[in-house]
Design an enzyme around this catalytic site. Structure first.
Site, PDB file in Angstrom:
ATOM      1  N   PRO A  55     -45.122 -27.541 -23.375  1.00  0.00           N
ATOM      2  CA  PRO A  55     -45.509 -28.488 -24.433  1.00  0.00           C
ATOM      3  C   PRO A  55     -46.245 -29.680 -23.832  1.00  0.00           C
ATOM      4  O   PRO A  55     -45.625 -30.608 -23.319  1.00  0.00           O
ATOM      5  CB  PRO A  55     -44.155 -28.915 -25.008  1.00  0.00           C
ATOM      6  N   MET A  56     -47.574 -29.675 -23.880  1.00  0.00           N
ATOM      7  CA  MET A  56     -48.363 -30.749 -23.270  1.00  0.00           C
ATOM      8  C   MET A  56     -48.866 -31.715 -24.343  1.00  0.00           C
ATOM      9  O   MET A  56     -49.542 -31.308 -25.289  1.00  0.00           O
ATOM     10  CB  MET A  56     -49.527 -30.155 -22.481  1.00  0.00           C
TER      11      MET A  56
ATOM     12  N   GLN B 212     -41.201 -29.483 -30.264  1.00  0.00           N
ATOM     13  CA  GLN B 212     -40.498 -30.497 -29.459  1.00  0.00           C
ATOM     14  C   GLN B 212     -40.488 -31.874 -30.124  1.00  0.00           C
ATOM     15  O   GLN B 212     -41.520 -32.355 -30.596  1.00  0.00           O
ATOM     16  CB  GLN B 212     -41.155 -30.617 -28.081  1.00  0.00           C
TER      17      GLN B 212
ATOM     18  N   CYS C 179     -40.606 -36.438 -20.395  1.00  0.00           N
ATOM     19  CA  CYS C 179     -41.846 -37.227 -20.425  1.00  0.00           C
ATOM     20  C   CYS C 179     -41.696 -38.471 -19.553  1.00  0.00           C
ATOM     21  O   CYS C 179     -40.781 -39.270 -19.751  1.00  0.00           O
ATOM     22  CB  CYS C 179     -42.194 -37.632 -21.854  1.00  0.00           C
TER      23      CYS C 179
ATOM     24  N   GLY D 123     -43.451 -25.951 -13.001  1.00  0.00           N
ATOM     25  CA  GLY D 123     -43.958 -26.766 -11.898  1.00  0.00           C
ATOM     26  C   GLY D 123     -44.661 -25.933 -10.847  1.00  0.00           C
ATOM     27  O   GLY D 123     -44.052 -25.048 -10.239  1.00  0.00           O
TER      28      GLY D 123
ATOM     29  N   GLY E 244     -48.254 -24.828 -17.578  1.00  0.00           N
ATOM     30  CA  GLY E 244     -48.836 -25.976 -18.267  1.00  0.00           C
ATOM     31  C   GLY E 244     -50.293 -26.164 -17.909  1.00  0.00           C
ATOM     32  O   GLY E 244     -51.177 -25.516 -18.450  1.00  0.00           O
ATOM     33  N   ARG E 245     -50.542 -27.042 -16.921  1.00  0.00           N
ATOM     34  CA  ARG E 245     -51.921 -27.436 -16.607  1.00  0.00           C
ATOM     35  C   ARG E 245     -52.805 -26.258 -16.177  1.00  0.00           C
ATOM     36  O   ARG E 245     -54.019 -26.286 -16.387  1.00  0.00           O
ATOM     37  CB  ARG E 245     -51.903 -28.525 -15.528  1.00  0.00           C
TER      38      ARG E 245
END
Length: 333
Positions: A17-18, A71, A102, A203, A226-227
């Site tokens: 969840p970005m 989220q 966060c 990660g 994620g990224r």
């Protein structure tokens, strides 16, 4: 296979969840590349409770995205519970996730996000209050700790489990690290061994091979990306295939990247409006172009685009140029 409560995923690959990224347009695009679970960007509990229009728009979910985790974040029990109840009754999300990771100051100074990492008792109290009032499964996304001196990942995950949480997603960095340094996969393994609920590792998963290595080394139930998926939903597809068959699929070519970026843009326009969508798409378009030789001029041009036609024209012309150069090189070769 990854199962959260009674929600079963078709594979172990999860989109993280970005914030500012994971709206419905992006999530659906990634979902079509095979993600087992997609997670929506974090939404403010107070925004939901006060029925803020912009916040409520963020709760939109296309049925094709499911299963989906939505989220929420907040620092006070009363508003967090009320927001969770609203999501439970008024959205088609499958899972309610609570943000405990966060790192940005405007979130942590409200006693939300990563601030929770300092107090396992608060985690138990907040998560159990939410679990007691909703029907959807409740999960938590957290970091391993606040800083190197305050790493309570095991205690925090155990507090989530005791409170009735159905899974934990753990990012192997502290709040102080933000997105720098190297993610600690050892702590992810230790947390997996310390709880009985599913653990999703997060990660430094940059390649399909990284995903396999994380599963093998930590024993986690799922891998969160994620990224590495920014402008690159093929990372999701390639990871799913690699985990299923051991085969490493090829990277997309320039035309494929441009075609998907335009699909993403059109979904964004449908979700918001052309003016907002084009501005928001600038960063995404730059990510889609990453790795394509000669993209510097186009990347600069993206920031001058204000309409769909301008952006699409710029991108398709660039794809044409790349293909022409490739054909020329092939003929010479």
């Amino acid at each position: 296979m990854l199962k959260i409560g009674d929600i079963e995923m078709k594979n172990q690959v999860v989109l993280a969840p970005m914030a500012g990224i994971c709206n419905s347009a992006f999530r659906l695009t990634v979902k079509e590349f095979g993600a087992g679970l997609v997670c929506a960007e974090m939404v403010s509990d107070k925004g939901i409770v006060s029925q803020n229009d912009r916040t409520l728009d963020m709760l939109y979910i296309d049925e094709r995205e499911k299963p989906l985790s939505l989220q929420i974040f907040g620092g006070e029990r009363e508003t967090l519970v009320q927001a969770a109840q609203y999501v439970d009754k008024n959205t088609n999300a499958d899972i309610i996730d609570i943000n405990m990771g966060c790192p940005v100051p405007k979130i942590t100074k409200c006693d939300a996000g990563a601030k929770w990492l300092l107090d396992p008792n608060k985690i138990y109290e907040m998560v159990s209050a939410v679990v007691d009032t909703v029907e959807k499964p409740v999960t938590v996304k957290m970091r391993m700790g606040w800083d190197e001196d305050h790493i309570f990942a095991i205690e925090n995950a155990q507090a989530v489990e005791r409170a009735g949480g159905k899974a934990v997603a753990l990012h192997g960095r502290t709040r102080v690290q933000m997105y720098e340094g190297i993610a600690n996969w050892d702590i992810i393994r230790d947390v997996k061994q310390a709880v009985n609920i599913p653990v999703i590792g997060n990660g430094d998963v940059q390649t399909p091979q990284d995903a396999k290595r994380m599963l093998d080394e930590t024993g986690v139930d799922g891998v969160m990306i994620g990224r590495a998926a920014l402008g690159n939903p093929w990372m999701i597809y390639r990871t799913v295939k690699y985990l299923e068959t051991g085969e490493l699929m090829g990277e997309p070519n320039a035309r494929e990247k441009i075609d998907v970026s335009i699909l993403h843009l059109d979904r964004l326009i449908a979700l918001k409006n052309e003016h907002i969508a084009v501005r928001e798409m600038r960063k995404h378009a730059a990510w889609y172009l990453k790795g394509i030789r000669g993209n510097a001029i186009v990347r600069n041009g993206i920031n001058e685009c204000n309409t769909r036609d301008e952006l699409v024209s710029l991108l398709t012309n660039f794809a044409d140029e790349v293909e022409a150069k490739e054909q020329e090189a092939h003929q010479v070769g």
